[in-house]
Structures are given as C-alpha cells and as structure tokens.
Enzyme design. Structure first.
Site, short mmCIF file in Angstrom:
data_model
loop_
_atom_site.label_atom_id
_atom_site.label_comp_id
_atom_site.label_asym_id
_atom_site.label_seq_id
_atom_site.Cartn_x
_atom_site.Cartn_y
_atom_site.Cartn_z
N LYS A 163 4.72 0.28 8.69
CA LYS A 163 4.88 1.83 8.17
C LYS A 163 4.33 2.77 9.24
O LYS A 163 4.57 3.67 9.28
CB LYS A 163 4.09 1.59 6.80
CG LYS A 163 4.74 0.86 5.81
CD LYS A 163 4.13 1.41 4.49
CE LYS A 163 3.75 0.07 3.69
NZ LYS A 163 2.31 -0.27 3.97
N GLU A 168 0.82 -1.22 0.16
CA GLU A 168 -0.06 0.01 0.11
C GLU A 168 0.91 1.30 0.11
O GLU A 168 1.87 1.36 0.67
CB GLU A 168 -0.94 -0.10 1.25
CG GLU A 168 -1.88 1.06 1.21
CD GLU A 168 -2.66 1.18 2.17
OE1 GLU A 168 -2.64 0.33 3.42
OE2 GLU A 168 -3.70 2.23 2.54
N ARG A 212 5.33 -13.41 8.89
CA ARG A 212 6.20 -11.91 8.79
C ARG A 212 7.55 -12.12 9.34
O ARG A 212 7.90 -12.93 10.17
CB ARG A 212 5.56 -10.97 9.78
CG ARG A 212 4.02 -10.56 8.79
CD ARG A 212 3.50 -9.55 9.81
NE ARG A 212 3.73 -8.10 9.84
CZ ARG A 212 3.12 -7.40 8.84
NH1 ARG A 212 2.27 -8.00 8.28
NH2 ARG A 212 3.42 -6.02 8.84
P1 ATP Z 1 2.80 -2.11 7.35
O1 ATP Z 1 1.86 -2.57 8.49
O2 ATP Z 1 4.16 -2.02 7.76
O3 ATP Z 1 2.16 -1.05 6.75
P2 ATP Z 1 1.52 -3.94 5.90
O4 ATP Z 1 1.53 -5.45 5.54
O5 ATP Z 1 0.26 -3.24 6.19
O6 ATP Z 1 2.84 -3.72 6.58
P3 ATP Z 1 1.54 -3.57 2.93
O7 ATP Z 1 2.07 -2.42 2.22
O8 ATP Z 1 0.34 -4.09 2.87
O9 ATP Z 1 2.07 -3.46 4.35
O10 ATP Z 1 2.68 -4.99 2.64
C1 ATP Z 1 2.82 -5.30 1.09
C2 ATP Z 1 3.13 -6.74 1.36
O11 ATP Z 1 4.12 -6.93 2.21
C3 ATP Z 1 2.02 -7.78 2.05
O12 ATP Z 1 1.74 -8.53 1.13
C4 ATP Z 1 2.64 -8.04 3.44
O13 ATP Z 1 2.10 -9.35 3.49
C5 ATP Z 1 4.05 -7.87 3.19
N1 ATP Z 1 4.66 -7.69 4.45
C6 ATP Z 1 4.45 -6.43 5.24
N2 ATP Z 1 5.24 -6.43 6.17
C7 ATP Z 1 5.94 -7.88 6.33
C8 ATP Z 1 6.90 -8.27 7.17
N3 ATP Z 1 7.30 -7.55 8.54
N4 ATP Z 1 7.44 -9.42 6.86
C9 ATP Z 1 6.81 -10.11 5.67
N5 ATP Z 1 6.18 -9.53 4.68
C10 ATP Z 1 5.41 -8.42 5.18
MG MG Z 2 -1.42 -2.53 5.36
#
Ligand code: ATP
Ligand code: MG
Length: 576
Positions: A277, A37, A267
């Site tokens: 983020k 995102e 994760r």
């Molecule tokens: P954040 O909480 O940092 O915003 P998110 O999962 O909401 O993380 P996204 O931008 O939706 O952020 O993530 C894009 C992809 O990255 C998703 O498929 C998510 O599963 C993966 N991802 C995010 N954080 C991790 C992590 N710590 N380990 C492995 N994969 C991750």
């Molecule tokens: Mg997200």
C-alpha cells in the site's frame, strides 16, 4: 455443516484446522477474520488473504469478520474503509453484521494495559525513541535496561493515567511491556505498547492521545472477537511469541480466556508489479498512475476497472494455493485465469484494433446486408447479434501480408479468405500511400458464399473479423502493458551502477497506449463494466470514462498470451 470442499486439494492450514475441529478445540468452531489497515486501497495480495480467510470459514461452516486494524491515526481514512468494504464485497464475500474496528477496542486495551502494569508486567519509560532503539541492542548485542524499568506500580499507574490525560508532549513517554532485554527475538525486548500522539483519529476523533501499537492490538482484538484461527502472512511469524506472551499474561491474570491460534502463510508476490500500500500510495500521489483504480494498478479497484472478473481472482487464489515459503508468481498465471473466465462469459463482437480499409469492388454500392452471428460459442444459452455488412469494410492490418510467410493463412494478394459469417473474398489489388505503406485493399467477393461457406466446398483457411466502415463506431481503446519492466520487484539492487535503485526506476514508460478502434454497432449503449471479446483479439471492458458520444474500452487481456505470441514469432522467423 460442510467440511472442506473435496475439489480443492488440502493445504497445511486446512489440515491444521480440520484437526482442531476434530479435536473439538474452541468447541469445534472456525472463526477467522480479514484485518486490513485502512491506510490505502486493497491489492491482489489482500485478495489472497481475503480468499484464504473467508474461503476457509465458508468451507468449514464457520464465520469470517472484516476488521479495520486502525491504530495509526496519521495514515487512516474513511475513504479507505469504504473502498476496502467495496472490494471485499466485489470479490464475493460477506461479513454480514461483523464489521469491526480495532479502534473500538481502545478502552478495553487501555484497561488491559493497566492490568499488566498492576502485575508488574508493563512500565512507563521516559527514554526517547532514539534511546530506546539504542538500549534495545541488536542481533549480536543484548539490550540494556532502561533506567525507568523498575519504577513502582503506583508510579507507573499514575504516569500512564497522565499520559492518557494529555499531560505530556508527543513522544515524551511510552508504555512498554516488561519482558526480556536479552531475548534473541527482538520483539520480546520490552516492546512499546503505547505512544503519545496528538492526532485526530478518523473514527475515534480526539478521544485518545495515546495510541496502542499494532502488536499490542492485534492478538487482543482477535481474542475479543473470539477468533479461533488468526491466519496471517509470514512476516508476523517473529511476532507470534510476543502475541503469545500478551495473551499468556491476560489469561493468567483472568482478563480473558480466549486464545486464538495464529498460523502464517506466504505472502503473494507477483511479477512486474509491487504489492505494498505504501508504494501504491506513492504512485498515486506522485502522479505516476491515474489514481488507485488506474487499470495498470494491482489494486482490486484497478483490476476491476480493467475488466478482471472476481471469479477469475478467486480461481487464481485457488490455483496458487497456500505455502509456507515466499515465491514469485508470474502475472501470466493470473491472466490465464482471467482468460479462462472471460472465454466462458464474454460476448464476442467484431472490433478492429488497427484498421485497414477494404473495398469490395463487385459489391453493390449502398447495399447493406445484416448477418446474424452467435454471441458466444462457449455458451449454449447465449443469443445472437446482427452485424451489418457493406461495400467498404475494415479488417485488422496484421491480417494482411503483402509477402506472406509460410503458415500465414490470412489475406494476401490473390488469396481468398473468409470474412467471418459473411462472404469469401479475394484480394485483387493493394493501394499504397506516398510512403509505400499499404493504405487500402481492393477485393472481390463471391456472392455464392453467403454466410461464409463455399457451396463447392473449396478450402479457405483464414477467417477474419471485419466491420462495415459506415456502421462502425470509433471507440477509444486503452492498451495496457506491465506497470514495471522488472520481473522480480522484490529484488531491487541496492547498488546500481550509479547508486542505489528505487522501485520507481523500473516503471514501464510504455505501460499505456491509446488507439482508436472500429467496432461493430451492436456495442452502442454499452455501460461501464460491460465486458466483451473483440473476436480473435482481446478481452475488453467498458471504462467509466465513457460518455454518450465516446465509448472508452480497456483492454483487459489480449486473447492470446505473450507465450503464444513468442511461439508465433519464432515460426514466422523460421519461415521468413
Ligand atoms: P501493505 O504493505 O500493502 O500495507 P499490509 O500487510 O501492511 O500490506 P494490511 O492492511 O495490514 O496490509 O493487511 C491486511 C491483511 O492482508 C494482513 O493479514 C496481511 O497479512 C494480508 N496481506 C497483505 N499483503 C499480502 C500479500 N501480498 N499476500 C498475502 N497476504 C497479504
Ligand atoms: Mg500493514
């Protein structure tokens, strides 16, 4: 077509995909995607997901898309899209012409929502967000039906169209899927598909005032793009039945015929930092760090600026592998991968991080010799550099001990050491300042030991780096330590002694120290991003804050791990 590389041990996801390919599922295609995102900069957790998705596609001769999952106009920005593209590219992956935006599917999603309304599988609800939550029940209480759940198809179609046309206030109505209010999985209790939001979308502008939820968007976007394997992190496991339900309905009613297969993996959690983020944005906006690319940040832009090479990140992701259960990975492992990579690739230079002045009393004043020294003993292809030597030098303060403990082989009163590639020198006299601190050493050198070797073969155990005082460049050196003092930042106590704790309570106040280092003149003209090893001390990288008059270096990692230091300290303690 190449199958999964034989060097990397397989894992449960590669096993599943290999089986799918052998069975001819999706015509034996492998097509994955990385779907961030654009609401912040990417971090090391994303690096793992990027390596998994792009890496697997590459190994199976398939494709991987980059898709912006941009359904929330309140938090998303072009700046983040551009930053995320830059970071994926820097890691060494290429989406070719396959950069997509979920928001470009808004029209298709809208039409599919209408299709679900027509078959009685979606309805417009007038309950407010609070009421919806209350009606939904919880793990122990079944949900209750909304009084609006059984509206006619005609009424639902009319209301949904009017929602889209902007006839209602934000939050006044939502579209919900009609599934099962007694489902044990809360995600299936008539989840919201659309909400009304009068916000300008960074890409779609003001075209829409209803926005699809992430859950209604995600699986359908994968289906639209022909994704065969939707690899995502563990928190989406509970959402899979909902994604399946949506796709079941769309397939059943002939809206689409492609169903991706979702597989979840753990994760990444790293010690002494946060990978979220939302939290990283808070650190940036609150001024706790100096921007998204602050070298202390676990963002890809931060570690890039710090000097981590992309190969080291990929090696690290291979190293941690794929598991089905969350675990905390020690930052030491990441730094180990960084050192391995830099040991291979970084040029050595002499940089004195904590200078102590040394005068070679019997070396002619005003004389300058230059020594030719190889740039990287680990790299047979590398060249040499020329390093000037003169009467007044700097050495590292901790390379001298007035009262050396056992096993300390460096400089001490009366002792001879090698100045790397130059001469053997002996410490004759120690000069102290008014406070009793060592201010300067006076040494003698043996002219017969030019190049650093004694012709009589006498044994000298210590080899030190050095810089010529008159030729040295003063550079700003930024030393970094862990951003947080707590190892497991996912485990913040809800009840500290004085109330609940916040992750920011654990910020390390000493995460940045700035010193002035004395560096050999060959680094003059170095460009931001150039990486070196300060011989025996640290890997460093030139920071973009550098100006023509002032080089600024970031310490990427110390040369030795904290573990090495602990062992050394124990030895020293045992000896003293
Ligand atoms: P954040 O909480 O940092 O915003 P998110 O999962 O909401 O993380 P996204 O931008 O939706 O952020 O993530 C894009 C992809 O990255 C998703 O498929 C998510 O599963 C993966 N991802 C995010 N954080 C991790 C992590 N710590 N380990 C492995 N994969 C991750
Ligand atoms: Mg997200």
């Amino acid at each position: 077509m190449s199958m999964a590389s034989s060097e990397r041990p397989s894992d449960f996801i590669r096993d599943i995909i290999r089986t799918d390919v052998e069975r001819g599922e999706s015509d034996g295609r492998v097509h994955t995607r990385f779907p961030p995102e654009p609401n912040g900069y990417l971090h090391l957790g994303h690096a793992k997901a990027i390596c998994v998705n792009f890496g697997i596609a590459e190994e199976f001769g398939g494709l991987c898309n980059l898709r912006m999952d941009d359904t929330d106009p309140t938090k998303e920005r072009w700046e983040y899209v551009e930053a995320q593209k830059r970071d994926v590219r820097w890691l060494g992956f290429d989406w070719e012409d396959r950069l997509f935006f979920a928001s470009d599917y808004f029209q298709q999603l809208y039409e599919w929502a209408v299709a679900l309304i027509k078959v009685g599988k979606a309805y417009v609800d007038d309950l407010g967000p609070e009421e919806i939550r209350e009606y939904r029940g919880d793990f122990t209480t079944p949900g209750r039906e909304s009084p609006y759940r059984n509206r006619s198809v005609e009424e639902n179609l009319d209301l949904f169209e009017r929602m889209r046309a902007g006839e209602f206030e934000a939050g006044e109505r939502v579209l919900r899927a009609k599934i099962d209010l007694s489902a044990s999985n809360m995600n299936l209790r008539d989840p919201v598909m659309y909400r009304i939001l009068y916000e300008t979308h960074y890409k779609q502008g003001d075209d829409w005032c209803i926005y699809p939820t992430y859950d209604w968007t995600h699986g359908q976007s994968d289906s639209i793009e022909g994704i065969t394997h939707s690899l995502c992190s563990l928190e989406f496991e509970d959402h899979r039945p909902l994604y399946d339900w949506y796709l079941d309905q769309l397939v059943k009613h002939r809206q689409t015929d492609h169903r991706p297969r979702q597989i979840e993996f753990a994760r990444l959690f790293l010690s002494h930092t946060v990978l979220s983020k939302r939290k990283l944005l808070e650190l940036v906006e609150g001024g706790y760090v100096d921007g998204w690319d602050d070298p202390r940040m676990p963002t890809i832009s931060g570690i890039r600026r710090r000097g981590y090479p992309p190969d080291a990140i990929r090696r690290f992701c291979d190293e941690i592998g794929l598991a089905k259960a969350d675990s905390l990975i020690d930052m030491d492992l990441l730094e180990h991968c960084v050192r391995q990579e830099l040991n291979r690739s970084a040029s050595r230079v002499f940089g004195v991080m904590d200078p102590l002045r040394v005068v070679i009393d019997n070396y002619p004043e005003g004389k300058v010799e230059t020594f030719e020294i190889e740039e990287n003993p680990e790299d047979p292809e590398c060249g040499t550099r020329r390093v000037p030597f003169s009467q007044v030098l700097y050495i590292e303060r901790d390379d001298f001990r007035e009262a050396p403990p056992k096993k300390f082989f460096r400089l001490a009163p009366g002792r001879e050491v090698r100045l790397k590639s130059a001469y053997l020198v002996t410490c004759e006299r120690v000069v102290k300042d008014a406070d009793g601190n060592v201010a300067e050493l006076h040494c003698s050198y043996d002219p017969a030991t030019k190049g650093g070797e004694a012709p009589d073969g006498r044994r000298v155990r210590g080899t030190l780096h050095w810089v010529s005082a008159e030729h040295a460049l003063d550079v700003e050196l930024r030393l970094y330590d862990r951003l947080f003092i707590k190892e497991d930042m996912g485990d913040i106590p809800e009840d500290g002694q004085d109330g609940p704790r916040d992750y920011k309570d654990y910020l390390n106040p000493e995460s940045l120290t700035v010193v002035t280092a004395k560096v050999e003149p060959s680094v003059e003209g170095a460009r931001p991003g150039d990486r070196y090893q300060f011989f025996r001390k640290a890997y460093v990288c030139v920071d973009p804050d550098s100006t023509p008059d002032q080089l600024v270096f970031n310490q990427t990692v110390p040369l030795r791990s904290t573990w090495d230091k602990i062992v050394e300290r124990m030895n020293r303690g045992a000896a003293g």
